[in-house]
Scaffold this active site. Sequence first.
Site, PDB file in Angstrom:
ATOM      1  N   CYS A 274       0.823  -1.213   0.000  1.00 23.97           N
ATOM      2  CA  CYS A 274       0.000   0.000   0.000  1.00 23.97           C
ATOM      3  C   CYS A 274       0.853   1.258   0.000  1.00 23.97           C
ATOM      4  CB  CYS A 274      -0.902   0.009   1.224  1.00 23.97           C
ATOM      5  SG  CYS A 274      -1.759  -1.523   1.417  1.00 23.97           S
TER       6      CYS A 274
HETATM    7  N1  SAJ Z   1       6.687   2.394   8.592  1.00 26.80           N
HETATM    8  C1  SAJ Z   1       7.774   3.140   9.030  1.00 26.80           C
HETATM    9  N2  SAJ Z   1       7.585   4.072  10.003  1.00 26.80           N
HETATM   10  C2  SAJ Z   1       6.344   4.293  10.550  1.00 26.80           C
HETATM   11  C3  SAJ Z   1       5.241   3.527  10.079  1.00 26.80           C
HETATM   12  C4  SAJ Z   1       5.441   2.586   9.107  1.00 26.80           C
HETATM   13  O1  SAJ Z   1       8.899   2.957   8.557  1.00 26.80           O
HETATM   14  O2  SAJ Z   1       6.241   5.142  11.437  1.00 26.80           O
HETATM   15  C5  SAJ Z   1       6.893   1.413   7.540  1.00 26.80           C
HETATM   16  C6  SAJ Z   1       6.515   0.013   7.965  1.00 26.80           C
HETATM   17  O3  SAJ Z   1       7.629  -0.653   8.551  1.00 26.80           O
HETATM   18  C7  SAJ Z   1       6.144  -0.622   6.633  1.00 26.80           C
HETATM   19  C8  SAJ Z   1       5.600   0.545   5.840  1.00 26.80           C
HETATM   20  O4  SAJ Z   1       6.030   1.739   6.479  1.00 26.80           O
HETATM   21  O5  SAJ Z   1       7.272  -1.136   5.972  1.00 26.80           O
HETATM   22  C9  SAJ Z   1       4.095   0.548   5.776  1.00 26.80           C
HETATM   23  O6  SAJ Z   1       3.600   0.385   7.110  1.00 26.80           O
HETATM   24  P1  SAJ Z   1       2.029   0.679   7.373  1.00 26.80           P
HETATM   25  O7  SAJ Z   1       1.636   0.070   8.646  1.00 26.80           O
HETATM   26  O8  SAJ Z   1       1.707   2.105   7.163  1.00 26.80           O
HETATM   27  O9  SAJ Z   1       1.419  -0.041   6.097  1.00 26.80           O
HETATM   28  P2  SAJ Z   1       0.539  -1.312   5.868  1.00 26.80           P
HETATM   29  O10 SAJ Z   1       0.549  -1.450   4.391  1.00 26.80           O
HETATM   30  O11 SAJ Z   1       0.842  -2.487   6.672  1.00 26.80           O
HETATM   31  O12 SAJ Z   1      -0.903  -0.907   6.399  1.00 26.80           O
HETATM   32  C10 SAJ Z   1      -1.365   0.258   5.906  1.00 26.80           C
HETATM   33  C11 SAJ Z   1      -2.329   0.800   6.953  1.00 26.80           C
HETATM   34  N3  SAJ Z   1      -1.531   1.115   8.133  1.00 26.80           N
HETATM   35  C12 SAJ Z   1      -1.903   1.928   9.106  1.00 26.80           C
HETATM   36  O13 SAJ Z   1      -2.814   2.724   8.966  1.00 26.80           O
HETATM   37  C13 SAJ Z   1      -1.156   1.847  10.393  1.00 26.80           C
HETATM   38  C14 SAJ Z   1      -2.991   1.926   6.273  1.00 26.80           C
HETATM   39  O14 SAJ Z   1      -2.054   2.861   5.856  1.00 26.80           O
HETATM   40  C15 SAJ Z   1      -3.817   1.404   5.165  1.00 26.80           C
HETATM   41  O15 SAJ Z   1      -5.130   1.210   5.684  1.00 26.80           O
HETATM   42  C16 SAJ Z   1      -3.365   0.098   4.600  1.00 26.80           C
HETATM   43  O16 SAJ Z   1      -1.984  -0.028   4.663  1.00 26.80           O
HETATM   44  C17 SAJ Z   1      -3.797   0.078   3.157  1.00 26.80           C
HETATM   45  O17 SAJ Z   1      -4.351  -0.906   2.755  1.00 26.80           O
HETATM   46  O18 SAJ Z   1      -3.605   1.082   2.506  1.00 26.80           O
END
Ligand code: SAJ
Length: 428
Positions: A274
Site C-alpha cells: 500500500c
Molecule cells: N513504517 C515506518 N515508520 C512508521 C510507520 C510505518 O517505517 O512510522 C513502515 C513500515 O515498517 C512498513 C511501511 O512503512 O514497511 C508501511 O507500514 P504501514 O503500517 O503504514 O502499512 P501497511 O501497508 O501495513 O498498512 C497500511 C495501513 N496502516 C496503518 O494505517 C497503520 C494503512 O495505511 C492502510 O489502511 C493500509 O496499509 C492500506 O491498505 O492502505
Amino acid sequence: MSIAQDLISKAERRQILFGIVGLGYVGLPLAVELARAGYRVLGFDVNPDVVEGLNEGRSHVKDVTEAQLQKAMECGRFTATTDMSRLSEPDAISICVPTPLSKFKDPDVSFIVAATEAVKKRLRRGQAIVLESTTYPGTTREIMLPALESTGLTVGQDFFLAFSPERVDPGNPSYGTRNTPKVVGGITRDCQKVAVALYQPAIDTLVPVSTTEAAELVKLLENTFRSVNIGLVNEMAIVCDKLGVNVWEVIEAAATKPFGFMKFLPGPGLGGHCIPIDPHYLAWKMRGLNYKTRFIDLAGELNTEMPLFWVRKVSEALNSQGKAVQGASVLVLGVAYKRDIEDIRESPALDIIRLLEGQGAKVSYFDPHVPRFREDGHDFRSVDLTPDRVAAADCVMVVTDHTSVDYRMIKRNAKLVVDTRNAIPKEV
Ligand code: SAJ
C-alpha cells in the site's frame, strides 16, 4: 417501489446475496463480516487453490481465523467459487482485487479491468457494484461506468455503482473491517445511498462522501500522509546520523507534545502493498494533468534511499573493526515488511540483502514469520536464531523488529549490531 428502495429494504431484511470478487487480505475479512451480519456471501477468486482451501474451511489470510471462516460457512452464509458466470446471482458485488504498480511505476489497473469485464458480462437490473481496490481518482467513473453502461443498463436506475476504499491494516489487533469507519462515494446519490445501506449491517460507521472521486482521493490522502511523514522521519534519521544525535530519542521527546504532532518512526525503508505504491497512483494521474506532486515524489525518493543508507552503516561498522563488507558474514533479523506479520511484499529487507550480497557479504537471515522465500531467482531459508549463530556473524542487522525476538540476547552476543528499528535495549 424503485430498484434502489428494493435493494435497501432487502439489505434491512438481510435478504441480500453479497458477492466478493478477490478473496485476499481485503476481500476475505469483508466476506466474513458480511456473513456475520446475516447476509449470504458468494466469494469469487481466480485462484482455484484459494477457492478450494476456503471451501474446506482453511483461511489463507492471517486476519481471518479458521474459526471465523468456518462459522460463516456453517450457517451456509459463505461459499467460494472460480465460476465467474455466477456473477449474475449476487444483488451486491464488492471488487477487492490488487492494484499494483507496473515496473515503470505506472498504475496497473488490469485486475480492475478484468473484474469489471467479468461483472459486465453478467450485469443485470437490480445489482449494486462497489470497487474497494485503492486506485487513482476517476477509475470508477472512467473505467467501470462506461463498461457497465455499455450493457444498455443505466447507472442509478437499473444498477448502482460506488467506490469504497479498503482500509485494512494487516495484523492490527485493534482495528478490523467491522470497526474501521468506511468511506462510500456513489456515481449518483442513489448509488451512494444503496451502497451505504448494503454495508450498514456489517460496518459500525459509514462515511458517505459526494462522489466516487472524493472517496478514491480519501484513501490516497491517507496513504500519502503516511508515506510523506515516514519520509520526513527517515530524513531526520539521516540528519541525526550526520549530527551524531539519536533520532529515536529526538522523536520520542517530540512525541511528548500533546498536540500538533504525530509520531512516525524511521526504518529501513517502506514495505507493503500500500504505502510504497498507492501515492504513485495519484502522482501518475496528476502527471497526466501536467502537475508534479512534489511531496509524493520526494517522499518516494527518501524512503527508497533508506536501504542504501543502512547498508552504508553496516559498511562503516565493519570498517571500524578493520573488516570489509566483502566476505563479511551479516545476519539479517527480520525480512517481513513490518513487525509481527509474514508478508514480504516490497519489503526493504529484500533490497538490503540484495545490496549486501552485491558488495560481497555472506548474508543469512532469521525471521520467525518467514521460514523461507524466493527472490531474484534463488531460495532463502531462515536460520535458527541461537547465541552461537549471533556471535559467529561479523555483523547483525535488525531490519524488522518482530516482538518475539530476544534482543537482549542479540546485544549480549553480537560482535556488531546495526539497528534500523531501535529494537536493541540500551542497557543489558
Ligand atoms: N513504517 C515506518 N515508520 C512508521 C510507520 C510505518 O517505517 O512510522 C513502515 C513500515 O515498517 C512498513 C511501511 O512503512 O514497511 C508501511 O507500514 P504501514 O503500517 O503504514 O502499512 P501497511 O501497508 O501495513 O498498512 C497500511 C495501513 N496502516 C496503518 O494505517 C497503520 C494503512 O495505511 C492502510 O489502511 C493500509 O496499509 C492500506 O491498505 O492502505
